[in-house]
Design a protein around this motif. Structure first.
Motif, short mmCIF file in Angstrom:
data_model
loop_
_atom_site.label_atom_id
_atom_site.label_comp_id
_atom_site.label_asym_id
_atom_site.label_seq_id
_atom_site.Cartn_x
_atom_site.Cartn_y
_atom_site.Cartn_z
N ILE A 1 10.09 -66.08 -50.25
CA ILE A 1 10.36 -67.02 -49.16
C ILE A 1 9.24 -66.91 -48.13
CG2 ILE A 1 11.99 -67.64 -47.32
CD1 ILE A 1 13.99 -65.82 -49.20
N TRP A 2 8.64 -68.05 -47.81
CA TRP A 2 7.63 -68.10 -46.75
C TRP A 2 8.22 -68.82 -45.55
CZ3 TRP A 2 6.26 -67.85 -51.78
CH2 TRP A 2 5.19 -67.01 -52.14
N THR A 3 8.06 -68.23 -44.36
CA THR A 3 8.63 -68.84 -43.17
C THR A 3 8.01 -68.21 -41.92
OG1 THR A 3 10.70 -69.51 -42.12
CG2 THR A 3 10.60 -67.24 -42.98
N ILE A 4 8.48 -68.64 -40.76
CA ILE A 4 7.97 -68.14 -39.49
C ILE A 4 8.77 -66.92 -39.03
CG2 ILE A 4 7.01 -70.35 -38.80
CD1 ILE A 4 9.56 -70.87 -37.18
N GLY A 5 8.25 -66.25 -37.99
CA GLY A 5 8.87 -65.02 -37.53
C GLY A 5 10.31 -65.17 -37.10
N ALA A 6 10.64 -66.24 -36.38
CA ALA A 6 12.00 -66.43 -35.89
C ALA A 6 12.99 -66.54 -37.05
CB ALA A 6 12.07 -67.68 -35.01
N VAL A 7 12.59 -67.22 -38.11
CA VAL A 7 13.47 -67.36 -39.28
C VAL A 7 13.58 -66.01 -40.01
CG1 VAL A 7 13.80 -68.50 -41.49
CG2 VAL A 7 12.96 -69.80 -39.53
N ALA A 8 12.47 -65.30 -40.11
CA ALA A 8 12.51 -63.98 -40.75
C ALA A 8 13.49 -63.06 -40.05
CB ALA A 8 11.12 -63.37 -40.77
N ARG B 1 13.63 -74.12 -26.41
CA ARG B 1 13.07 -74.70 -27.63
C ARG B 1 12.93 -73.64 -28.71
NH1 ARG B 1 8.02 -78.53 -26.61
NH2 ARG B 1 8.44 -78.98 -28.81
N PHE B 2 13.36 -73.99 -29.90
CA PHE B 2 13.24 -73.10 -31.05
C PHE B 2 11.84 -73.22 -31.65
CE2 PHE B 2 17.74 -73.52 -30.61
CZ PHE B 2 18.30 -72.36 -31.14
#
Length: 212
Positions: A61-68, A114-115
């Motif tokens: 899974i590749w994603t941004i820090g907030a999602v991680a 803002r997210f």
């Protein structure tokens, strides 16, 4: 290249041995992640992130820090497969070149924080496909297929059309479409088809259908 539309904001893009699934969220059926070799998640809202879908595949899974961080809190067993990407970073997602685009979710209301949000520009089989997540931040370069948001608490139809015009893709495929009724979606289709620029095609598909 094969592009399959699933529930709401989820799209699967396949070419050769690579199958990238973007945003399998709560309005998406589990079948969306079957055979995935990579998953991309734009942001942490439940209509884009469902950890049970991530548990149903062993794909990285590749994603941004907030999602991680959200995944680590909700599903520590999944977190070991997460790769964090930074705004503007280009990376290889199981054989597909991807660039992270943008940093913030569109404004829902000024009183809300803002997210974080990242769109993804994918290069697949010599074609570029762009998924903006919940933002109207363009990729800044030509694309062949825009995955175009249609309905959301943060989205006015005129802004959605102007975004598709700005990106200028020959094909815009409707996504983020569970907020409107069928009647509302039909009205949106009429506006997009009437107002997109010359040479721009508007397509809306049922769940599970492939882009022609």
């Amino acid at each position: 290249m094969r592009i399959t539309k699933f529930g709401h904001a989820c799209v699967r893009i396949s070419e050769g041995g690579s199958t990238v699934v973007v945003d399998p969220g709560a309005f998406t059926g589990r079948e969306a992640v079957e055979g995935a070799t990579a998953v991309l998640v734009t942001h942490e809202h439940a209509d884009h992130l469902d950890v049970e879908h991530l548990r149903a595949t062993d794909a990285p899974i590749w994603t941004i820090g907030a999602v991680a961080r959200a995944i680590a809190a909700q599903a520590p067993d999944v977190a070991e497969r997460v790769v964090v990407v930074a705004p503007g970073e280009t990376f290889d997602a199981a054989g597909v070149t991807v660039r992270a685009v943008g940093e913030k979710h569109a404004v829902i209301h000024p009183d809300y924080d803002r997210f974080d949000n990242s769109g993804y520009l994918l290069e697949v089989g010599g074609r570029r496909v762009f998924h903006p997540g919940d933002a109207l931040t363009g990729p800044g370069e030509p694309v062949d297929v825009l995955l175009a948001p249609v309905s959301a608490p943060w989205l006015r139809i005129g802004d959605a059309i102007d975004f598709a015009r700005e990106v200028g893709a020959p094909t815009s495929l409707a996504i983020h479409d569970r907020v409107y009724s069928d009647l509302g979606l039909g009205m949106a289709d009429q506006h997009f088809r009437a107002l997109l620029g010359e040479g721009q095609k508007w397509v809306r598909l049922p769940d599970g259908a492939d882009l022609p």
